[in-house]
Design a protein around this motif. Structure first.
Motif, PDB file in Angstrom:
ATOM      1  N   ARG A  92       0.818  -1.222   0.000  1.00  0.00           N
ATOM      2  CA  ARG A  92       0.000   0.000   0.000  1.00  0.00           C
ATOM      3  C   ARG A  92       0.850   1.271   0.000  1.00  0.00           C
ATOM      4  O   ARG A  92       0.366   2.329  -0.382  1.00  0.00           O
ATOM      5  CB  ARG A  92      -0.933   0.005   1.229  1.00  0.00           C
ATOM      6  CG  ARG A  92      -1.941  -1.123   1.232  1.00  0.00           C
ATOM      7  CD  ARG A  92      -3.045  -0.940   0.219  1.00  0.00           C
ATOM      8  NE  ARG A  92      -3.798  -2.160  -0.013  1.00  0.00           N
ATOM      9  CZ  ARG A  92      -3.770  -2.855  -1.136  1.00  0.00           C
ATOM     10  NH1 ARG A  92      -3.006  -2.463  -2.140  1.00  0.00           N
ATOM     11  NH2 ARG A  92      -4.492  -3.936  -1.287  1.00  0.00           N
ATOM     12  N   GLN A  96       1.363   2.574  -6.037  1.00  0.00           N
ATOM     13  CA  GLN A  96       0.221   3.495  -6.042  1.00  0.00           C
ATOM     14  C   GLN A  96      -0.447   3.490  -7.423  1.00  0.00           C
ATOM     15  O   GLN A  96       0.161   3.072  -8.414  1.00  0.00           O
ATOM     16  CB  GLN A  96       0.677   4.916  -5.706  1.00  0.00           C
ATOM     17  CG  GLN A  96       1.159   5.093  -4.281  1.00  0.00           C
ATOM     18  CD  GLN A  96       0.063   4.981  -3.259  1.00  0.00           C
ATOM     19  OE1 GLN A  96      -1.043   5.476  -3.462  1.00  0.00           O
ATOM     20  NE2 GLN A  96       0.336   4.317  -2.149  1.00  0.00           N
ATOM     21  N   GLY A 119      -2.996   8.854   2.723  1.00  0.00           N
ATOM     22  CA  GLY A 119      -2.023   7.770   2.884  1.00  0.00           C
ATOM     23  C   GLY A 119      -1.082   8.016   4.048  1.00  0.00           C
ATOM     24  O   GLY A 119      -0.751   7.095   4.814  1.00  0.00           O
ATOM     25  N   ALA A 170      -0.777   9.936  -5.432  1.00  0.00           N
ATOM     26  CA  ALA A 170       0.047   8.744  -5.662  1.00  0.00           C
ATOM     27  C   ALA A 170       1.496   8.989  -5.261  1.00  0.00           C
ATOM     28  O   ALA A 170       2.160   8.121  -4.697  1.00  0.00           O
ATOM     29  CB  ALA A 170      -0.035   8.335  -7.134  1.00  0.00           C
ATOM     30  N   PRO A 175       6.328   6.138  -3.936  1.00  0.00           N
ATOM     31  CA  PRO A 175       6.261   4.720  -4.322  1.00  0.00           C
ATOM     32  C   PRO A 175       7.359   4.315  -5.303  1.00  0.00           C
ATOM     33  O   PRO A 175       7.960   5.156  -5.967  1.00  0.00           O
ATOM     34  CB  PRO A 175       4.882   4.634  -4.999  1.00  0.00           C
ATOM     35  CG  PRO A 175       4.681   5.992  -5.583  1.00  0.00           C
ATOM     36  CD  PRO A 175       5.349   6.954  -4.652  1.00  0.00           C
TER      37      PRO A 175
END
Length: 310
Positions: A92, A96, A119, A170, A175
């Motif tokens: 998680r 993303q 997040g 995102a 990520p």
């Protein structure tokens, strides 16, 4: 940034199948035996017509769907089965998704700052409220929005601005892989170019890998290092952008590329679009195996078809 293909892939998909049971007698085989890998810092473009299974692959990889069969390895961890709480948290935060419709994927009741920082709040990555606000403002500036926009609501933005919010949401988790599910298809052409250039700039800065799902072949050619061609849930051909565009092997790939309009009217008059119909083509995707054309270029077909198409 040159992609190092000798490094271990950040994502490896092997024999992915995603079936949806509609009734006792009918099952939709949305994705059927698809295998590919994405390397750190690479953009892998996934193209194909509507209903070919592109978005389903993206959703299966990020585990919004439970895969029917196959193995998905992300950053050395098998994420295809039941996820432990540790693996789930890693997935998680490190993977993303940017969704196709920015308005449908943003909560209309929440302010932009709260949407982007959701997040951070869930995974408790900020020690204070001030640190959280600083991160939100920094990411808003990175995607070309103003820090003052954090207090506004999604309906107060244009389509292009909403998509930038989706990109910011995102990116804030930093990520290693971003799945961009047709994130430019709902935007004007001029805005599309801005968003794609923004994504390329961010990739240069962060080194993130992209799974770029799209219809628009010219945009995929511009942004992608390698391309996979998908039809009826089968990955028919994959290779570098240069290999696919200069030497397409599969008749479906050739028909897709022949449909691209030429900007030169003289050339456009001469262009002949190839037609391809799976039902009358005599090709059975289930019988095909992967054949190496050269370099990073592979095509899925039988031995006889490979010899004929070469």
């Amino acid at each position: 940034m040159a992609v190092n293909y000798d490094a271990a892939p950040i994502l490896k998909v092997e024999g992915l199948k995603q079936y949806f049971k509609v009734s006792k007698k009918f099952t939709v085989k949305a994705v059927d035996d698809v295998s590919f890998e994405i390397y750190p810092g690479e953009t892998y473009g996934l193209v194909g017509e509507s209903g070919s299974g592109k978005s389903t692959i993206g959703r299966s990889v990020i585990r919004l769907y439970d895969p029917t069969a196959g193995k998905i390895t992300f950053d050395g961890t098998d994420i295809s089965g039941r996820l432990s709480s540790k693996d789930n948290e890693m997935l998680r935060t490190q993977m993303q998704m940017i969704f196709q419709d920015p308005m449908a994927s943003l909560n209309p009741r929440k302010r932009i700052g709260d949407i982007i920082s959701e997040g951070l709040d869930i995974h408790h990555t900020c020690s204070s409220h001030a640190e959280r606000d600083k991160k939100v403002k920094a990411i808003l500036e990175k995607v070309g929005l103003s820090p003052e926009h954090a207090t506004r609501y999604p309906h107060q933005f244009s389509g292009g601005q909403r998509q930038r919010v989706g990109i910011a949401r995102a990116l804030i988790m930093d990520p290693k892989l971003i799945i961009a599910d047709e994130c430019i298809s709902a935007l004007d052409v001029s805005i599309q170019a801005q968003v794609v250039n923004l994504m390329k700039d961010i990739q240069q800065e962060t080194g993130a890998a992209y799974l770029f799902i799209a219809h628009d072949l010219s945009m995929v050619k511009y942004i992608s290092d390698r391309i996979g061609v998908l039809h009826l849930g089968h990955l028919l051909e994959t290779g570098t952008t240069e290999e696919i565009f200069s030497h397409p092997i599969h008749p479906y790939t050739r028909s897709l590329l022949s449909a691209i309009p030429a900007p030169n009217p003289v050339v456009e008059k001469q262009r002949k679009a190839e037609t391809y119909d799976y039902k009358t083509s005599g090709i059975d995707y289930n019988k095909g195996t992967s054949h190496h054309v050269g370099g990073k270029h592979y095509v899925k077909c039988t031995d006889e078809e490979f010899a004929r198409w070469q």
